[in-house]
Motif scaffolding. Structure first.
Motif, PDB file in Angstrom:
ATOM      1  N   GLU A 135       0.811  -1.208   0.000  1.00 25.70           N
ATOM      2  CA  GLU A 135       0.000   0.000   0.000  1.00 25.70           C
ATOM      3  C   GLU A 135       0.852   1.268   0.000  1.00 25.70           C
ATOM      4  N   VAL A 136       0.227   2.368  -0.440  1.00 25.05           N
ATOM      5  CA  VAL A 136       0.866   3.683  -0.414  1.00 25.05           C
ATOM      6  C   VAL A 136      -0.109   4.686   0.190  1.00 25.05           C
ATOM      7  N   MET A 143       3.149   9.979  -0.343  1.00 23.77           N
ATOM      8  CA  MET A 143       3.795  10.411   0.894  1.00 23.77           C
ATOM      9  C   MET A 143       4.590   9.292   1.537  1.00 23.77           C
ATOM     10  N   GLU A 144       4.079   8.058   1.437  1.00 22.31           N
ATOM     11  CA  GLU A 144       4.741   6.929   2.094  1.00 22.31           C
ATOM     12  C   GLU A 144       4.443   5.651   1.324  1.00 22.31           C
ATOM     13  N   CYS A 145       5.408   4.748   1.254  1.00 18.84           N
ATOM     14  CA  CYS A 145       5.259   3.479   0.545  1.00 18.84           C
ATOM     15  C   CYS A 145       5.430   2.307   1.499  1.00 18.84           C
ATOM     16  N   GLY A 146       4.621   1.250   1.292  1.00 22.86           N
ATOM     17  CA  GLY A 146       4.804   0.018   2.021  1.00 22.86           C
ATOM     18  C   GLY A 146       6.083  -0.685   1.625  1.00 22.86           C
ATOM     19  N   LEU A 147       6.489  -1.655   2.400  1.00 22.69           N
ATOM     20  CA  LEU A 147       7.785  -2.306   2.202  1.00 22.69           C
ATOM     21  C   LEU A 147       7.894  -3.041   0.876  1.00 22.69           C
ATOM     22  N   TYR A 151       7.589  -0.070  -7.459  1.00 17.80           N
ATOM     23  CA  TYR A 151       7.383   0.718  -8.677  1.00 17.80           C
ATOM     24  C   TYR A 151       7.285   2.210  -8.391  1.00 17.80           C
ATOM     25  N   PHE A 152       6.948   2.573  -7.155  1.00 19.94           N
ATOM     26  CA  PHE A 152       6.770   3.978  -6.790  1.00 19.94           C
ATOM     27  C   PHE A 152       7.722   4.365  -5.669  1.00 19.94           C
TER      28      PHE A 152
END
Length: 394
Positions: A67-68, A122-126, A130-131
């Motif tokens: 998730e992001v 703002m934040e990316c899961g582990l 790709y982002f």
């Protein structure tokens, strides 16, 4: 293809030339320090009076590694937002939020609406590869998730795509939900692609709405011949988008002038109702021609009968209709919205190539969300209604 780049081109992550300076002001506060955010919510179903602004909506958190969290810059409104405000699809959406149905009422409210989003990660899961933070992205938010009428929203990375460079956030927020709905109907259900669409004859019933205006542009980019129905005062508008032939539904029953035309390879129905009685007769029989309707009774059935009985009635209805028309040599199908980052990757390339344009009718501030809902509820739009969220008044 754009969708394949997510899998095979890992080098792309390190060689992109995307400016992040405009996004830097959004990252002064880490999500770990935030517990609340401003948002428009509803605490019960009803009219515009149930919309409530709060600065204390729960800040979204990443629950899964794919998730992001997206800082919302602009949100697009759709007719489904008005319908959901009134309780449309409540049974099915609540079940999707809580599959075990353990805390259905607890999870239902307060509910944040808004199906389109354009913003900045703002934040990316582990597991998100790709982002990266500060990427400018757009997405269509599934109806069972909290929406974009808030400062932040959490999404699966599979639902997100990089925003077209040629569009502002307000313009980009006008596209994702209608784009992915159209893509699902025409590509996933209708079987059309940019490689097989040339010279196909397509009829769009209801061509001046959100899905219709997007479908016109996509089909023309792929080389199809497009006929649409709309009111007389929308004719210039849809022709400007590329429609080849226009039938005015205000001049009388449209089935008569449509029957005088050559048969179609596909009918996309955004109108429903009595159209099913005559629209399938406009298709080329025994040629693989398809009728795809986006006006289905699925959610009405589950709202009225409950999940199990509603799904059983829905399955029986679509099966009987499909069989009825199959013996006449045409295919009857229901189309549904399907969130898809890879589809938006393809659409982004078409937008940046100038083949598809954002159609924004009016933009509202974050403080004007009730007025934006009233605009959508009035209908007869000639484009999308967008809410600018990164410039809200405290």
């Amino acid at each position: 293809m754009a969708a394949l780049k997510r899998v095979v081109d890992s080098r792309w992550l390190f060689h992109r030339d995307i400016s992040r300076t405009s996004a830097s002001r959004f990252f002064k506060t880490s999500s770990s320090c935030r517990t609340v955010m401003p948002a428009w919510v509803i605490d019960k179903y009803g009219g515009n009076d149930v919309l409530r602004f709060t600065k204390d909506a729960r800040f979204p958190i990443i629950n899964y590694p794919n998730e992001v969290i997206v800082k919302v810059c602009a949100a697009g409104l759709n007719p489904i937002d008005v319908s959901m405000r009134g309780g449309y699809g409540a049974s099915t959406m609540s079940m999707k939020r809580d599959p075990l149905n353990l805390k259905q009422k607890e999870n239902e409210f307060p509910l944040i609406l808004g199906r389109d989003v354009s913003g900045v990660i703002m934040e990316c899961g582990l597991d998100v590869k790709y982002f990266r933070e500060r990427d400018e992205v757009w997405a269509a938010i599934p109806p069972w998730k909290h929406g974009s009428l808030a400062e932040f929203v959490v999404l699966s990375a599979n639902e997100v795509s990089l925003k077209p460079k040629s569009l502002s956030h307000a313009e980009a927020a006008a596209i994702p939900y209608v784009a992915t709905t159209t893509w699902s109907a025409l590509v996933n259900t209708g079987g059309l692609t940019k490689d097989n669409c040339a010279k196909k004859r397509v009829l769009i019933l209801g061509g001046s709405g959100g899905v219709g205006t997007f479908a016109i542009q996509m089909l023309k980019a792929w080389g199809a011949h497009v006929t649409v129905t709309c009111s007389q005062n929308a004719e210039r508008f849809v022709r400007g988008l590329g429609a080849d032939h226009v039938v005015d539904y205000t001049a009388g029953p449209v089935d008569v002038p449509l029957a005088a035309l050559d048969k179609f390879d596909l009918v996309l129905d955004n109108v429903g109702g009595s159209t099913e009685r005559w629209a399938l007769n406009l298709l080329k029989p025994w040629s693989g021609a398809k009728y795809v309707t986006l006006v289905t009774p699925f959610l009405q059935n589950t709202d009225a009968l409950g999940i199990a009985d509603g799904m059983m009635k829905t399955a029986a209805t679509v099966a009987s209709k499909a069989l009825k028309y199959l013996v006449k040599g045409v295919h009857y199908r229901w189309g549904f919205f399907a969130p898809s980052g890879p589809a938006l990757d393809e659409i982004r390339e078409m937008v940046d190539a100038g083949q598809i344009h954002a159609v924004v009718e009016e933009t509202f501030t974050f403080a004007q969300v009730p007025q934006a809902f009233a605009k959508v509820e009035n209908g007869h739009a000639r484009g999308k209604t967008v809410v600018q969220i990164d410039k809200w008044d405290t």
